[in-house]
Design a protein around this motif. Structure first.
Motif, mmCIF file in Angstrom:
data_model
loop_
_atom_site.group_PDB
_atom_site.id
_atom_site.type_symbol
_atom_site.label_atom_id
_atom_site.label_comp_id
_atom_site.label_asym_id
_atom_site.label_seq_id
_atom_site.Cartn_x
_atom_site.Cartn_y
_atom_site.Cartn_z
ATOM 1 N N GLY A 1 0.823 -1.206 0.000
ATOM 2 C CA GLY A 1 0.000 0.000 0.000
ATOM 3 C C GLY A 1 0.853 1.251 0.000
ATOM 4 O O GLY A 1 2.007 1.236 0.455
ATOM 5 N N GLU A 2 0.284 2.340 -0.513
ATOM 6 C CA GLU A 2 1.079 3.565 -0.605
ATOM 7 C C GLU A 2 0.157 4.777 -0.654
ATOM 8 O O GLU A 2 -0.940 4.724 -1.222
ATOM 9 N N VAL A 3 0.621 5.852 -0.021
ATOM 10 C CA VAL A 3 -0.048 7.144 -0.124
ATOM 11 C C VAL A 3 0.942 8.112 -0.740
ATOM 12 O O VAL A 3 2.054 8.293 -0.212
ATOM 13 N N THR A 4 0.569 8.719 -1.844
ATOM 14 C CA THR A 4 1.436 9.700 -2.502
ATOM 15 C C THR A 4 0.677 11.005 -2.661
ATOM 16 O O THR A 4 -0.554 11.026 -2.757
ATOM 17 N N PHE A 5 1.417 12.090 -2.684
ATOM 18 C CA PHE A 5 0.826 13.428 -2.723
ATOM 19 C C PHE A 5 1.303 14.175 -3.954
ATOM 20 O O PHE A 5 2.482 14.144 -4.310
ATOM 21 N N TRP A 6 0.361 14.889 -4.565
ATOM 22 C CA TRP A 6 0.643 15.605 -5.802
ATOM 23 C C TRP A 6 0.096 17.020 -5.732
ATOM 24 O O TRP A 6 -0.744 17.349 -4.882
ATOM 25 N N THR A 7 0.545 17.819 -6.656
ATOM 26 C CA THR A 7 -0.043 19.143 -6.854
ATOM 27 C C THR A 7 -1.342 18.993 -7.636
ATOM 28 O O THR A 7 -1.682 17.895 -8.101
ATOM 29 N N ASP A 8 -2.070 20.090 -7.810
ATOM 30 C CA ASP A 8 -3.297 20.046 -8.610
ATOM 31 C C ASP A 8 -3.023 19.583 -10.033
ATOM 32 O O ASP A 8 -3.907 19.053 -10.707
ATOM 33 N N ARG B 1 -22.586 20.256 -8.583
ATOM 34 C CA ARG B 1 -22.476 20.961 -9.862
ATOM 35 C C ARG B 1 -21.763 22.297 -9.730
ATOM 36 O O ARG B 1 -21.505 22.962 -10.715
ATOM 37 N N SER B 2 -21.458 22.698 -8.490
ATOM 38 C CA SER B 2 -20.795 23.982 -8.291
ATOM 39 C C SER B 2 -19.400 23.943 -8.889
ATOM 40 O O SER B 2 -18.691 22.943 -8.774
ATOM 41 N N PRO B 3 -18.976 25.020 -9.510
ATOM 42 C CA PRO B 3 -17.600 25.069 -10.014
ATOM 43 C C PRO B 3 -16.629 25.120 -8.848
ATOM 44 O O PRO B 3 -16.997 25.443 -7.725
ATOM 45 N N THR B 4 -15.410 24.768 -9.088
ATOM 46 C CA THR B 4 -14.409 24.789 -8.037
ATOM 47 C C THR B 4 -13.189 25.559 -8.501
ATOM 48 O O THR B 4 -12.946 25.731 -9.695
ATOM 49 N N VAL B 5 -12.426 26.011 -7.531
ATOM 50 C CA VAL B 5 -11.156 26.677 -7.792
ATOM 51 C C VAL B 5 -10.120 25.993 -6.923
ATOM 52 O O VAL B 5 -10.458 25.247 -6.012
ATOM 53 N N PRO B 6 -8.830 26.218 -7.189
ATOM 54 C CA PRO B 6 -7.816 25.632 -6.307
ATOM 55 C C PRO B 6 -8.084 25.989 -4.849
ATOM 56 O O PRO B 6 -8.643 27.042 -4.535
ATOM 57 N N LEU B 7 -7.696 25.094 -3.976
ATOM 58 C CA LEU B 7 -7.993 25.224 -2.552
ATOM 59 C C LEU B 7 -7.580 26.589 -2.024
ATOM 60 O O LEU B 7 -6.472 27.061 -2.259
ATOM 61 N N SER B 8 -8.510 27.224 -1.315
ATOM 62 C CA SER B 8 -8.272 28.547 -0.752
ATOM 63 C C SER B 8 -8.695 28.545 0.705
ATOM 64 O O SER B 8 -9.780 28.077 1.038
ATOM 65 N N PRO B 9 -7.851 29.076 1.595
ATOM 66 C CA PRO B 9 -8.241 29.151 3.009
ATOM 67 C C PRO B 9 -9.478 30.002 3.248
ATOM 68 O O PRO B 9 -10.113 29.902 4.286
ATOM 69 N N ALA B 10 -9.812 30.848 2.281
ATOM 70 C CA ALA B 10 -10.952 31.743 2.459
ATOM 71 C C ALA B 10 -12.290 31.050 2.252
ATOM 72 O O ALA B 10 -13.333 31.628 2.532
ATOM 73 N N LEU B 11 -12.277 29.807 1.739
ATOM 74 C CA LEU B 11 -13.526 29.111 1.438
ATOM 75 C C LEU B 11 -13.546 27.737 2.080
ATOM 76 O O LEU B 11 -12.491 27.130 2.299
ATOM 77 N N PRO B 12 -14.729 27.227 2.377
ATOM 78 C CA PRO B 12 -14.805 25.845 2.850
ATOM 79 C C PRO B 12 -14.259 24.907 1.781
ATOM 80 O O PRO B 12 -14.457 25.109 0.582
#
Length: 597
Positions: free
Chosen positions: A107-114, A579-590
């Protein structure tokens, strides 16, 4: 024995050959069935593994982004979920350390950018690979296949959900007015503050006036410290508390009367989080709208009780260093500047949310006069996002930098491009343009509320569409979407709000809108303002204690909107809309976690 005509009698040797063929075919069919059964078991195990990794990835996804400090914590969460949902054939226990050891088989957990690039810090994307599960081949062993190992993976990404630009209404709300009723300023764009100046009465020093009449003194009081500031400086006002308000009062404003009391500036106070008798006022910033005028500014708390304004029985003082305090009798040059246009949450005959001047891709430079109506009717044609202030930084009300240009990270909404986070407005709103945008339509496009748009008919039981001139519009109310005994007061609470309180169908009503929220303390803020958040709202004149009138939020005067009201509420009452659009993760939003692979 005689062989019947047309039939051939097999010899003993031929009968033996047929028996051999049948035996071989039976063996082949048996082996095929055996392999099919074993392959079916393998596919079933893969499905179990897929469920296992999907649950584990989604369950730990809320901890993203991964940083150097929480990497093992995330892996431990994934391992705990994998262990809870253990699949036959796997090792009996799974640890976070083994998921980070670089060995795919356990098993493995790997992390990536967007963008799918491997990273070691601030990673918003995670891939979870399940430990191998051994699948024995019970029947296929006769042909030498003793077993196989299977694995499955799931990839999740943490993103920020933002309201669709199509549901965005081109107005802004002050942060202190983002829960409960709000009135738009429909007095006309570019309003001159001279038209809203107050005429102090002889007794203005003891009971300040507005619109030529004294404001009654209530039994509430304002506590806090007097403040001294330098001329043309900025200052955060903290630790103000309004005492003695009634439980029927749902908000207040902080009103600064200028030296000489020729005009006032109003700041939006925090909504009452818990009904009671005390209101803790959130910190807010004053700047040159106050500090450009030296002298003693008298600071009152203003509440709206039974539709009447009342000022506090006492006041505080903000003293601006500079020239001596002017005479109580104002000179002709002391008339209020544009900063005198108030923007508090209560008692504003010019409203407390303002027009958003946002560009459009489909309108040329000579058609800027159409964009308010077009943005109301069609929604914005580009995506706005919140401004992300650095951690520990106090949000400001201006995107302009002190030395010129813009503050770091500012994307002014002067181009119709996605990702704009600084908006600009007008000191008033255009009633005829609002009428066109909501009702009559513009350039062949129906008004936002017009029932000529598909799905726009009124759905609330007992209510019918409303005729306005030659147009029929939706006439829903927010209260008809309440569920489980919830009230509008519940929706306007800052905590304890859940999706069980509101029918998710509310988002399908054309009266459901989103508005950007800004720090704004005065409508004279003509520069670009950073977006703090977005508030859901519903076009209606309902309040926490009153039902909708026949106007239902839109009072019409000919081909102009005279009064425009809505009710903003806590976004926690809404379902997460996939169906809501998304943007890269922002601390200002949930954040919202989604499977992407």
């Amino acid at each position: 024995m005689t062989t019947p005509p047309g039939r051939r009698r097999f010899g003993r040797g031929e009968r033996g050959s047929m028996a051999l063929i049948v035996a071989l075919l039976a063996t082949a069919l048996f082996l095929s069935a055996a392999v099919a059964v074993d392959l079916g078991n393998a596919w079933a195990r893969k499905r179990e593994l897929q469920k296992q990794v999907d649950v584990a990835a989604l369950g730990a996804g809320h901890q993203l982004p991964m940083t150097t400090s929480n990497r093992l914590e995330i892996a431990d969460s994934v391992a705990a979920s994998l262990t809870r949902n253990w699949t036959a054939g796997q090792a009996p226990s799974i640890t976070g350390s083994q998921l980070l050891n670089g060995l795919p088989e356990d098993g493995e957990v790997t992390f990536w950018t967007d963008n799918g690039i491997a990273c070691t810090n601030a990673c918003n994307q995670m891939r979870v690979l399940a430990p191998e599960a051994d699948v024995p081949m019970y029947f296929s062993g006769v042909i030498g296949i003793q077993g196989t190992s299977v694995q499955r993976s799931a990839t999740v990404r943490a993103m920020s959900a933002v309201p669709s630009s199509l549901s965005m209404l081109p107005f802004w709300l002050p942060s202190g007015c983002a829960l409960g009723p709000a009135d738009a300023d429909t007095s006309g764009g570019g309003g001159s503050s001279s038209s809203t100046s107050t005429t102090p009465s002889p007794s203005a020093s003891s009971s300040p006036s507005t619109s030529g009449t004294n404001v009654p003194v209530g039994d509430h009081t304002l506590s806090g410290a007097d403040v001294i500031v330098n001329q043309n400086s900025s200052r955060t006002i903290s630790d103000l508390t309004v005492h003695g308000v009634s439980k029927q009062v749902d908000r207040a404003s902080i009103r600064f009367y200028s030296p000489g009391q020729s005009y006032f500036i109003e700041y939006a106070a925090t909504d009452l989080k818990n009904p009671g008798t005390t209101l803790k006022v959130a910190d807010f910033q004053i700047s040159t709208e106050v500090t450009a005028t030296p002298g003693d500014w008298k600071v009152y708390a203003v509440v709206l009780r039974n539709k009447d304004l009342e000022i506090s029985a006492n006041h505080l003082v903000v003293h601006v260093n500079g020239i001596p305090e002017p005479s109580p009798t104002p000179s002709p040059t002391a008339s209020p500047t544009p900063a005198s246009v108030p923007v508090g949450c209560v008692g504003q005959d010019r409203g407390n949310f303002g027009q958003l001047d946002s560009p459009r891709k489909d309108l040329g430079s000579g058609q800027t006069n159409k964009r308010l109506a077009m943005n109301i009717a069609e929604g914005l044609d580009h995506q706005l996002i919140p401004f992300v202030f650095p951690e520990g930084t106090t949000p400001t009300k201006d995107c302009a930098a002190a030395g010129g240009g813009f503050i770091v990270g500012a994307q002014p909404d002067n181009l119709a491009l996605d990702g704009r986070n600084c908006i600009t407005g007008d000191t008033g709103n255009d009633g005829p343009a609002i009428f066109d945008g909501l009702i009559a339509g513009i350039d062949g496009r129906a008004g936002r509320l017009s029932t000529t748009r598909p799905g726009n008919h009124t759905t609330c039981p007992g209510r019918t569409d409303r005729a306005v001139g030659g147009t029929t519009i939706n006439n829903d109310t927010l209260s008809c979407f309440l569920r489980g005994g919830a009230t509008l007061a519940d929706l306007a609470s800052s905590s304890g709000v859940s999706p069980t309180m509101l029918d998710p169908g509310v988002i399908d009503s054309p009266r459901f809108v989103w508005l950007p929220v800004v720090v704004a303390t005065d409508r004279a803020q003509k520069g670009f303002q950073p977006i703090l958040d977005f508030a859901p709202a519903f076009i209606t004149d309902e309040t926490q204690t009153t039902s909708a009138s026949a106007d239902n939020g839109l009072q019409i005067n000919g081909n102009s909107v005279k009064t425009f009201r809505l009710f903003s509420f806590n976004r926690d009452a809404l379902p997460v809309d996939s169906r809501s659009p998304t943007v890269p993760l922002s601390p200002a939003l949930p954040s919202i976690v989604r499977l992407v692979d």
